[in-house]
Enzyme design. Structure first.
Site, short mmCIF file in Angstrom:
data_model
loop_
_atom_site.label_atom_id
_atom_site.label_comp_id
_atom_site.label_asym_id
_atom_site.label_seq_id
_atom_site.Cartn_x
_atom_site.Cartn_y
_atom_site.Cartn_z
N SER A 45 -74.59 58.15 37.59
CA SER A 45 -74.27 56.73 37.40
C SER A 45 -73.55 56.45 36.10
O SER A 45 -72.95 55.39 35.93
CB SER A 45 -75.56 55.89 37.45
OG SER A 45 -76.50 56.35 36.51
N ASP A 56 -78.85 48.11 30.69
CA ASP A 56 -80.00 47.91 31.57
C ASP A 56 -81.08 48.93 31.22
O ASP A 56 -81.06 49.51 30.13
CB ASP A 56 -79.59 47.96 33.06
CG ASP A 56 -79.05 49.31 33.49
OD1 ASP A 56 -79.21 50.31 32.74
OD2 ASP A 56 -78.45 49.40 34.59
N HIS A 94 -79.02 52.57 31.33
CA HIS A 94 -77.61 52.79 31.04
C HIS A 94 -77.17 52.09 29.76
O HIS A 94 -77.54 50.95 29.51
CB HIS A 94 -76.74 52.30 32.21
CG HIS A 94 -77.10 52.94 33.51
ND1 HIS A 94 -77.97 52.35 34.41
CD2 HIS A 94 -76.74 54.13 34.05
CE1 HIS A 94 -78.11 53.14 35.45
NE2 HIS A 94 -77.38 54.23 35.26
#
Length: 392
Positions: free
Chosen positions: A48, A341, A344
């Site tokens: 991600s 978040d 991340h």
């Protein structure tokens, strides 16, 4: 650990066929810097931290194609990137565009754009994925490390059919591959204990990761990849998710977790030294992310941040208790936060990480092989891109 006295400054001089330091050879570089840099494409692999929208096309809860993700991206819309703006891979790609005029974008491989423009490179990264096949399965579909390699081979076959094998080989030899993988293997297999691999002792699990990773890199090399940048795993013990999971009251990074990751990074560097020596013409380089993120998290003020341990978007202690799912949960000013978040880093932090990987010196990129006294220095991504390679 991070005091100035521990920082080693290397002066590296380039000769036509090798780098030298203090009159001693530094292994691993057998090419010239090109005065006319030619990088036809960049190919991106990973999780991600690099996914630009592949997971939008998969059945998974590991998605970021909804607000408030992308609020500070160029389009100000969610694209599938796990960031308020750009990922580290995006910033790396932008640095390529600044330095290598005409370098095309690297669209998500599962997107329509990637099919329309096959010569533009491609992004194979997939949120939730890892080096091991089963990593992230609890979240739904994802492109594992092996699946990303297989899709890369699919792209290679397509290029060979369109360009001819000789031209496709030159294209791949001059292109740069960027790989950021491994973090999810620790999250899902070791820390949150949701796969069978969690039963392995730390050293055996690290060895499993390194063995599997080596096999994947060998396939890329055999296909023709020669210039590859691999990012080490970051300090996952500093992420808000783990501060919340471990119910810490101090906000300090979980150092036992970070030490575990560091052992893997050490092994990765050693593995790449051996890999480059074993494979003629290979320049597979290690670039550190652990130190950069760790220092931002621990000393945010030094980098222009206000908060180094709390997610800008989230809930619960440190914003690590739930996913970023509503614009209402966004902090007042994301650039003040190291973390976007629960897991991340923010757009601004990603910019700093990318610049460090692109051209910054980090002592962890220089290693002394355990079986000799030879110093082995990995190139920066900027230097890697400037290498002028010839036929093997």
């Amino acid at each position: 650990m991070y005091e100035l006295s521990l920082v080693i400054v290397l002066t590296i001089a380039l000769t036509p066929f090798q780098w030298s330091w203090g009159g001693r050879r530094i292994d691993g570089v057998h090419a010239q810097l090109s005065p006319r840099w030619n990088v036809p494409a960049i190919y991106i692999f990973g999780d991600s931290s690099a996914d630009s929208g592949n997971n939008n096309e998969l059945s998974t809860i590991a998605r970021a194609n909804f607000p408030p993700y992308g609020r500070d991206f160029d389009s100000h819309h969610a694209t599938g990137r796990f960031s308020d703006g750009k990922t580290t891979a995006d910033w790396i790609r932008k640095l390529f565009r600044y330095n290598f005029l005409g370098l095309p974008l690297a669209p998500a491989y599962l997107s329509r754009e990637a099919r329309m423009f096959p010569f533009q490179g491609a992004n194979f990264a997939s949120a939730g994925s890892g080096i091991l096949n089963h990593t992230g399965n609890v979240l739904g579909q994802q492109l594992s490390g092996w699946q990303q390699v297989e899709l890369f081979l699919e792209r290679w076959n397509d290029l060979a059919a369109r360009m001819g094998e000789s031209a496709a080989s030159r294209h791949l030899r001059d292109s740069v591959l960027y790989i950021a993988s491994g973090a999810n293997d620790f999250v899902h297999n070791c820390i949150t204990n949701d796969t069978d691999s969690a039963m392995l002792p730390n050293n055996e699990f690290n060895q499993l990761l390194l063995t599997t990773f080596t096999q994947q890199l060998q396939v890329l090399y055999n296909a023709g990849a020669r210039k590859v940048a691999l990012l080490g795993v970051g300090p996952v013990g500093c992420a808000p998710l783990f501060l919340w999971l471990l119910n810490t009251t101090t906000g300090e990074c979980m150092e036992t977790v970070n030490e575990y990751v560091s052992e893997f990074n050490d092994g990765l560097r050693e593995m790449l030294v051996s890999f480059n020596r074993r494979n003629r013409g290979a320049h597979f380089v290690y670039r550190d992310t652990r130190d950069a993120v760790y220092l931002m998290a621990k000393y945010p003020i030094l980098y222009g941040f206000v908060n180094g341990n709390t997610a800008c978007c989230g809930s619960g202690n440190y914003g690590g208790g739930d996913r970023c799912s509503s614009p209402m949960s966004v902090c007042g000013y994301p650039p003040y936060h190291v973390w976007w978040d629960e897991y991340h880093t923010s757009n601004r932090a990603n910019n700093i990480i990318a610049r460090q990987a692109w051209s910054g010196f980090d002592r962890s990129s220089t290693t002394r092989n355990s079986t000799s006294t030879t110093i082995y220095s990995f190139l920066t991504i900027q230097q890697l891109a400037a290498l002028q390679l010839t036929e093997d």
